[in-house]
Motif scaffolding. Sequence first.
Motif, PDB file in Angstrom:
ATOM      1  N   ILE A 179      42.557  38.705  22.192  1.00  0.00           N
ATOM      2  CA  ILE A 179      42.533  40.098  21.745  1.00  0.00           C
ATOM      3  C   ILE A 179      43.946  40.487  21.310  1.00  0.00           C
ATOM      4  N   PRO A 180      44.084  41.380  20.343  1.00  0.00           N
ATOM      5  CA  PRO A 180      45.423  41.821  19.950  1.00  0.00           C
ATOM      6  C   PRO A 180      46.052  42.694  21.030  1.00  0.00           C
ATOM      7  N   ASN A 181      47.373  42.586  21.146  1.00  0.00           N
ATOM      8  CA  ASN A 181      48.143  43.422  22.089  1.00  0.00           C
ATOM      9  C   ASN A 181      47.603  43.342  23.509  1.00  0.00           C
ATOM     10  N   ALA A 182      47.289  42.130  23.959  1.00  0.00           N
ATOM     11  CA  ALA A 182      46.716  41.960  25.292  1.00  0.00           C
ATOM     12  C   ALA A 182      47.630  42.501  26.382  1.00  0.00           C
ATOM     13  N   ASP A 183      48.934  42.451  26.151  1.00  0.00           N
ATOM     14  CA  ASP A 183      49.888  42.910  27.171  1.00  0.00           C
ATOM     15  C   ASP A 183      49.886  44.419  27.337  1.00  0.00           C
ATOM     16  N   LYS A 184      49.203  45.132  26.471  1.00  0.00           N
ATOM     17  CA  LYS A 184      49.163  46.598  26.561  1.00  0.00           C
ATOM     18  C   LYS A 184      47.948  47.110  27.345  1.00  0.00           C
ATOM     19  N   TYR A 185      47.144  46.184  27.887  1.00  0.00           N
ATOM     20  CA  TYR A 185      45.963  46.571  28.656  1.00  0.00           C
ATOM     21  C   TYR A 185      46.206  46.368  30.150  1.00  0.00           C
ATOM     22  N   SER A 186      45.492  47.145  30.939  1.00  0.00           N
ATOM     23  CA  SER A 186      45.501  46.978  32.389  1.00  0.00           C
ATOM     24  C   SER A 186      44.134  47.398  32.918  1.00  0.00           C
ATOM     25  N   VAL A 187      43.924  47.198  34.207  1.00  0.00           N
ATOM     26  CA  VAL A 187      42.665  47.576  34.861  1.00  0.00           C
ATOM     27  C   VAL A 187      42.938  48.762  35.779  1.00  0.00           C
ATOM     28  N   HIS A 188      42.105  49.782  35.672  1.00  0.00           N
ATOM     29  CA  HIS A 188      42.193  50.933  36.581  1.00  0.00           C
ATOM     30  C   HIS A 188      40.871  50.998  37.342  1.00  0.00           C
ATOM     31  N   HIS A 189      40.937  50.834  38.646  1.00  0.00           N
ATOM     32  CA  HIS A 189      39.726  50.691  39.455  1.00  0.00           C
ATOM     33  C   HIS A 189      39.508  51.953  40.287  1.00  0.00           C
ATOM     34  N   ILE A 190      38.324  52.554  40.145  1.00  0.00           N
ATOM     35  CA  ILE A 190      37.954  53.745  40.921  1.00  0.00           C
ATOM     36  C   ILE A 190      37.105  53.305  42.112  1.00  0.00           C
ATOM     37  N   ILE A 191      37.570  53.599  43.310  1.00  0.00           N
ATOM     38  CA  ILE A 191      36.829  53.287  44.526  1.00  0.00           C
ATOM     39  C   ILE A 191      36.685  54.558  45.347  1.00  0.00           C
ATOM     40  N   GLN A 192      35.685  54.577  46.211  1.00  0.00           N
ATOM     41  CA  GLN A 192      35.498  55.748  47.064  1.00  0.00           C
ATOM     42  C   GLN A 192      36.235  55.617  48.387  1.00  0.00           C
ATOM     43  N   GLN A 193      36.453  54.386  48.829  1.00  0.00           N
ATOM     44  CA  GLN A 193      37.114  54.157  50.100  1.00  0.00           C
ATOM     45  C   GLN A 193      37.705  52.754  50.086  1.00  0.00           C
ATOM     46  N   PRO A 194      38.719  52.506  50.901  1.00  0.00           N
ATOM     47  CA  PRO A 194      39.263  51.147  50.966  1.00  0.00           C
ATOM     48  C   PRO A 194      38.202  50.167  51.462  1.00  0.00           C
ATOM     49  N   ILE A 195      38.242  48.980  50.934  1.00  0.00           N
ATOM     50  CA  ILE A 195      37.273  47.950  51.274  1.00  0.00           C
ATOM     51  C   ILE A 195      38.040  46.673  51.592  1.00  0.00           C
ATOM     52  N   TRP A 196      37.617  45.961  52.606  1.00  0.00           N
ATOM     53  CA  TRP A 196      38.255  44.694  52.945  1.00  0.00           C
ATOM     54  C   TRP A 196      37.917  43.668  51.875  1.00  0.00           C
ATOM     55  N   VAL A 197      38.925  42.980  51.373  1.00  0.00           N
ATOM     56  CA  VAL A 197      38.716  41.982  50.328  1.00  0.00           C
ATOM     57  C   VAL A 197      39.110  40.608  50.869  1.00  0.00           C
ATOM     58  N   PHE A 198      38.120  39.739  50.978  1.00  0.00           N
ATOM     59  CA  PHE A 198      38.313  38.390  51.500  1.00  0.00           C
ATOM     60  C   PHE A 198      38.469  37.400  50.354  1.00  0.00           C
ATOM     61  N   PRO A 199      39.340  36.429  50.491  1.00  0.00           N
ATOM     62  CA  PRO A 199      39.341  35.318  49.532  1.00  0.00           C
ATOM     63  C   PRO A 199      38.170  34.391  49.813  1.00  0.00           C
ATOM     64  N   LEU A 200      37.942  33.459  48.925  1.00  0.00           N
ATOM     65  CA  LEU A 200      36.799  32.562  49.051  1.00  0.00           C
ATOM     66  C   LEU A 200      36.980  31.527  50.159  1.00  0.00           C
ATOM     67  N   HIS A 201      38.207  31.352  50.627  1.00  0.00           N
ATOM     68  CA  HIS A 201      38.481  30.462  51.747  1.00  0.00           C
ATOM     69  C   HIS A 201      39.283  31.233  52.790  1.00  0.00           C
ATOM     70  N   THR A 202      38.872  31.122  54.047  1.00  0.00           N
ATOM     71  CA  THR A 202      39.592  31.752  55.149  1.00  0.00           C
ATOM     72  C   THR A 202      39.900  30.693  56.201  1.00  0.00           C
ATOM     73  N   SER A 203      40.663  31.099  57.212  1.00  0.00           N
ATOM     74  CA  SER A 203      41.076  30.132  58.221  1.00  0.00           C
ATOM     75  C   SER A 203      40.432  30.419  59.570  1.00  0.00           C
ATOM     76  N   PRO A 204      39.930  29.382  60.245  1.00  0.00           N
ATOM     77  CA  PRO A 204      39.432  29.567  61.608  1.00  0.00           C
ATOM     78  C   PRO A 204      40.574  29.688  62.626  1.00  0.00           C
ATOM     79  N   LYS A 205      41.823  29.494  62.180  1.00  0.00           N
ATOM     80  CA  LYS A 205      42.997  29.634  63.052  1.00  0.00           C
ATOM     81  C   LYS A 205      44.022  30.521  62.349  1.00  0.00           C
TER      82      LYS A 205
END
Length: 743
Positions: A229-255
Amino acid sequence: MPKKVCIVGAGPSGLVAAKTLLHDVPNGTFDVTLFDSQSRIGGLWPWDKNDNAGLVHPRMVANQSKHTVQFSDLSWPEDSPQLPRAWQVGEYLARYRERYCSGATFRLGTRVETAKPLPAHDGESGSQLRWSVETRSSDGEINDEIFDHLLVASGFFGKPTLPEAGRGDHDVPVIHSSQYRDLPGLLGKVTGEGGKILVVGGQMSGVEIAGTIASHLSSAVHSPGPSVIPNADKYSVHHIIQQPIWVFPLHTSPKPTSSAPPFLPLDLGSYNTANKPQPLTNSQGHISPEAAKTTHGIFGAVLGTDQSDFSPQIAVTAAQTEDPPYLAVSDYYMDFIRSGLITISHGKLDSLSGRVANLSPSGEEVTDIAAVVLATGFEAASSLSFLPAPVKETLSLQPSDLNNTVALGFHGTHHPEVPNLGFVGFYRSPYWGVMEMQARFLAALWAAGGPSSLSLSESLRNALQNDTSIRRTLELRTDPRASQFPMGDYAWLMQEFATALDLPRVPHLGELPALPPTNKQMDILTPARYPSAAATEAQRAESTASLLRTEGAIHAGLGKPAKFLARAVFRSLLGEWKLDRDLVSKLPSHPSGRFSGTARFLLRDGTADGRESLFDPENPGSEYLYVEEGDFTATNGFKFHATRRYVWRYDEGKDRLSVWFVKTDDQLRADYLFHEVEFTVPQGEGENTQKGWEATAGHLCIDDFYNVRYGFNFKAVNLQDWRLAYTVKGPKKDYTIDGTYRR
């Protein structure tokens, strides 16, 4: 005569229902026909890499591993990735149909228009109904058929829900998250002036799509060649949420408390029932303040943070820990927030005018909007449009309740007042093991003659008598403390179905490691541990193969050195680091001194440069463009600005990190291999050492040998700091570089 069964939907739920009715009860009990409005099987799962017509991007990575995304009697190929892509799930379903559903009739490209209950056959007693099912094919042909049973497997994702502000015509593109495929497809109406891509919705799909779009933007900016896309560096993401949410990666540690933690796919840790009190209890539904605090504490411990180190806007504060917790899964979302590519606002989208969005209740304005992606979920009521109004009324249909659309008995399987109507997979998060259990429950119930039959087993009769599912569903509709997934905890549901079906969980094939906090041997919940009582030798062999692969993944992840570690390191490098590096030279031709500056890891799609013969353009993977900039101050006081670049790559097949030199004439492109990173067991007390994980590498450059050493210190799932040092020796070189990277 076999009982005729109409199955509405040929996705995972419909396929496992068909297989179960054909194979888990005496042969000839049921005659099965599946209808699906699509011209293929699979439901929301794409048929192949280029199938963009469905609700899921074909290259989307599943947020559960293949050990959970499976049925009990079909193992994944040995070389399949731990986390399959959506098109690979579609291939799995095609193999499942070929293996087990050849005895069913498939009417694809055929929509069920109406299903009307009819009186029982002449001369039969009781209240058993039949169904008159009217269908319409893709070419308009209408048929009417009579069935003894109707099974709804049409899925919970009936049609996208759109807020009022997202409907109608707008000056910028507005799409539902299920329609997003790439940046050109989203921004087709935009001339390339840049702006904010507004993502609306803060649960699972909102987090996933915001992270996906951010990764596409990052790749568009930092990849070699023309930008998508042209001028890709001029774009960003703005995310609307109602409350904080825990975000887990696809791998976690048992320790998670170790600075050298091992890693496993997220679901293998979540479904370790050895860490849960027995018998299992339901952790979903109504969430008390005490239960909420406990779960928030567990989530915070697994992640090692309240998320404030990424942004105050996503932090789960102490004041919020009495509220029911919400979680999502994304590898890169949090670090894109930290880097600033994703920004957060709290509230709801109230209106959209021109390129301005207004949020409530704050009144905040979000300006310079380039496009809007609505991650606002799906309503399920349209998946039941073929049922007549009296049946919908009996099911307590409430389209506005996206989580509890209908009130069904025994964990979403049936309603006692409509005994020959069944459901499989009709709820949010229909993990595959539960879908299979629901199908088995209905098969056993219908084969015995229905809920009031004297032929029911004692366990099935007790399950029906003690069931409170309908009452619980109706109560949760007005419960302000209802959980994110109100139908029930996955492990608990599997236990409930297994008890009702007298279906024992087979033991693990070998001894598994013992893990904190109970220090008991792992006991992993997976569908393969619940083979059907009617399973053939070949089916049990498939279950055994699946279990061997699950246990192999666990041993590999907890081994020394540990599998999945390279991936965890790679994921956590994203973003900017403060870099301090000392250079000590023994030769006057190379001055000693100190470098201070920043190092940025810029995510992009994998490129073929330097590895053309081994590169798969259909599955490019990911890599980083590494850029460091800063000032070098020599011991003699001389100071100059310095910069260097590399390309860092992760090879999922080899589970290997590698570092590549860049071309001198195009510093966006990889040139040739610098070294591969070889992880070693930390010195001291294994993975309990406080030194973190260590790694080595070597590189011979003509006559100069680079001896490379790494040290990676984790705080739970995220790198806290890391070290890169190497010595260089050759005819004209003899120096040591030692650098430390901190957030």
